[in-house]
Design an enzyme around this catalytic site. Structure first.
Site, mmCIF file in Angstrom:
data_model
loop_
_atom_site.group_PDB
_atom_site.id
_atom_site.type_symbol
_atom_site.label_atom_id
_atom_site.label_comp_id
_atom_site.label_asym_id
_atom_site.label_seq_id
_atom_site.Cartn_x
_atom_site.Cartn_y
_atom_site.Cartn_z
ATOM 1 N N LYS A 1 0.874 -1.063 -0.058
ATOM 2 C CA LYS A 1 0.090 -0.041 0.124
ATOM 3 C C LYS A 1 0.793 1.115 0.034
ATOM 4 O O LYS A 1 0.109 2.520 -0.416
ATOM 5 C CB LYS A 1 -1.109 0.101 1.205
ATOM 6 C CG LYS A 1 -1.960 -1.046 0.984
ATOM 7 C CD LYS A 1 -3.386 -0.785 1.654
ATOM 8 C CE LYS A 1 -4.333 -1.764 1.533
ATOM 9 N NZ LYS A 1 -5.353 -2.127 2.426
ATOM 10 N N LYS B 1 -5.102 -11.686 -6.369
ATOM 11 C CA LYS B 1 -6.106 -12.278 -5.653
ATOM 12 C C LYS B 1 -7.340 -11.382 -5.991
ATOM 13 O O LYS B 1 -7.417 -10.103 -6.124
ATOM 14 C CB LYS B 1 -5.925 -12.322 -4.212
ATOM 15 C CG LYS B 1 -5.892 -11.028 -3.400
ATOM 16 C CD LYS B 1 -5.618 -11.177 -2.027
ATOM 17 C CE LYS B 1 -5.715 -9.754 -1.548
ATOM 18 N NZ LYS B 1 -5.299 -9.823 -0.031
ATOM 19 N N LYS C 1 -11.971 -6.967 -2.681
ATOM 20 C CA LYS C 1 -13.175 -5.924 -2.609
ATOM 21 C C LYS C 1 -12.979 -4.714 -3.230
ATOM 22 O O LYS C 1 -13.792 -4.060 -3.641
ATOM 23 C CB LYS C 1 -13.785 -6.026 -1.339
ATOM 24 C CG LYS C 1 -14.682 -6.674 -0.917
ATOM 25 C CD LYS C 1 -15.348 -6.352 0.699
ATOM 26 C CE LYS C 1 -15.281 -7.790 1.431
ATOM 27 N NZ LYS C 1 -14.837 -7.338 2.952
#
Ligand code: TYM
Length: 338
Positions: free
Chosen positions: A115, A200, A203
């Site tokens: 991140k 992966k 969301k």
């Protein structure tokens, strides 16, 4: 006696990766639990706010996520289901563990590195909560004296950290103050994105067609799977490194088939070997739909029942607070805070 704890961020309707990688295990552990097992499942809203959330959206997502945990088969009479922020002991223990946790270790963790990679020159924008995210996760697990934590592969490092923090704490303040939990990684530990099978399923990915939501209709499932990225190699084989897209579909069929007729993905792939890509996709969409159909039906009847959801959240909060209070008292005593 075992104590099972796990959590999910209420940042939208859970997807197939959440379900196969974690939620389905939660239900299985509940259904197989002996009477002396305690089960706690949390909607981790304090983790959700490590990125900025719109307040009304977050409120809505919390409600939807709670309805979904019931829809998948969690039974509030058996499992303690609660919103993390309703139990202040999580945040209290987090502060205490922050005084134990190493910033070096936190800075080396995959999620933080991923991140922050894009924001390298702009540390003003990097929030402290993102760095300390694993400390809150450790507190979640440790405050309830969890012995087992069922998660997908991406959470393994966070739980390794939780064990490290617990052992460091116990070393200073006394053995058995905190309990080191065991990680239970589910068989479907990493469901991949439909549009980028090297990543992966997540969301937060901007492309909604990269994931199947647990509320998706039969038609939506079919159209997303039809558009899934595969390859143009003739025949069906299982090889995650050279054929990630096809292998992800095989994995999905393999893992949605609960009674597992096949000993391995390779064995399943041999049975599918002569299918066209189109038929493989039809098989995949059917397999997913079979699993999601009853969940969808239960969800749609639950989501309208606001007062039941409010009652259940309240009961869960009371029971979870009760579960957490013993550990907080022990920790405070061990440290000289009380
Ligand atoms: P979250 O909300 O990202 O995901 C919830 C669960 O779903 C699993 N998962 C997947 N499994 C397989 N394939 C995928 N593509 C996939 N995507 C998600 C995750 O591994 C997870 O088990 N930090 C956690 C929430 C948390 C928690 C905890 C978990 C907070 N405190 C304490 C366990 C114990 C998270 O963000 O999960």
């Amino acid at each position: 006696p075992r104590t099972i704890f796990s959590g999910i961020q209420p940042t939208g309707i859970p997807h197939l990766g959440n379900y196969l990688g974690a939620l389905r295990q939660w239900v299985k552990l509940q259904d197989e639990a002996t009477p002396d097992t305690t089960l706690l499942y949390s909607l981790v809203d304090l983790h959700a706010i490590t990125v900025r959330q719109d307040p009304n959206q977050l409120r809505q997502w919390k409600k939807e996520s709670l309805a979904m945990l019931l829809a998948i088969g969690l039974d509030p009479n058996r499992s303690i289901i609660f919103h993390q922020s309703d139990v202040p002991a999580h945040a209290e223990l987090m502060w205490i563990l922050s005084c134990q946790a190493s910033t070096g270790y936190l800075g080396r963790m995959t999620q933080w590195k991923d991140k922050t990679a894009s924001a390298k020159e702009n540390s003003e924008k990097l929030k402290l909560g993102l760095l300390s995210y694993p400390v809150l996760q450790a507190a979640d697990v440790l405050v309830h004296r969890a012995t087992h934590v069922p998660v997908g592969h991406d959470q393994a490092q966070h739980l390794e950290f939780a064990r490290e923090v617990a052992s460091g704490f116990n070393h200073v303040y006394g053995q058995d103050v905190l309990i080191q939990p065991e990680t239970l990684i589910s068989p479907a530990k990493r469901v991949m994105s439909l549009t980028d099978p090297a990543a992966k399923m997540s969301k937060s990915h901007p492309n909604a067609r990269s994931r199947i939501l647990l509320t998706d209709s039969t038609e939506t499932i079919q159209s997303k799977i039809k558009a899934a990225v595969t390859d143009s190699i003739e025949g069906i084989t299982y090889d995650p490194s050279s054929r990630p897209g096809v292998s992800n579909l095989i994995d999905i069929i393999y893992h949605t088939n609960d009674t597992s007729d096949y000993a391995s993905q390779d064995e399943l792939a041999r049975d599918l070997a002569s299918l066209s890509m189109r038929s493989l996709k039809t098989r995949t969409a059917d397999a997913i739909d079979r699993v999601l159909e009853p969940i969808r039906a239960r969800y749609s009847s639950l989501i309208g029942d606001e007062s039941t959801l409010i009652d259940l959240a309240h009961t869960g909060a009371v029971r979870a607070s009760d579960s957490a209070s013993g550990t907080v008292a022990r920790v405070r005593k061990a440290m000289g805070l009380s």
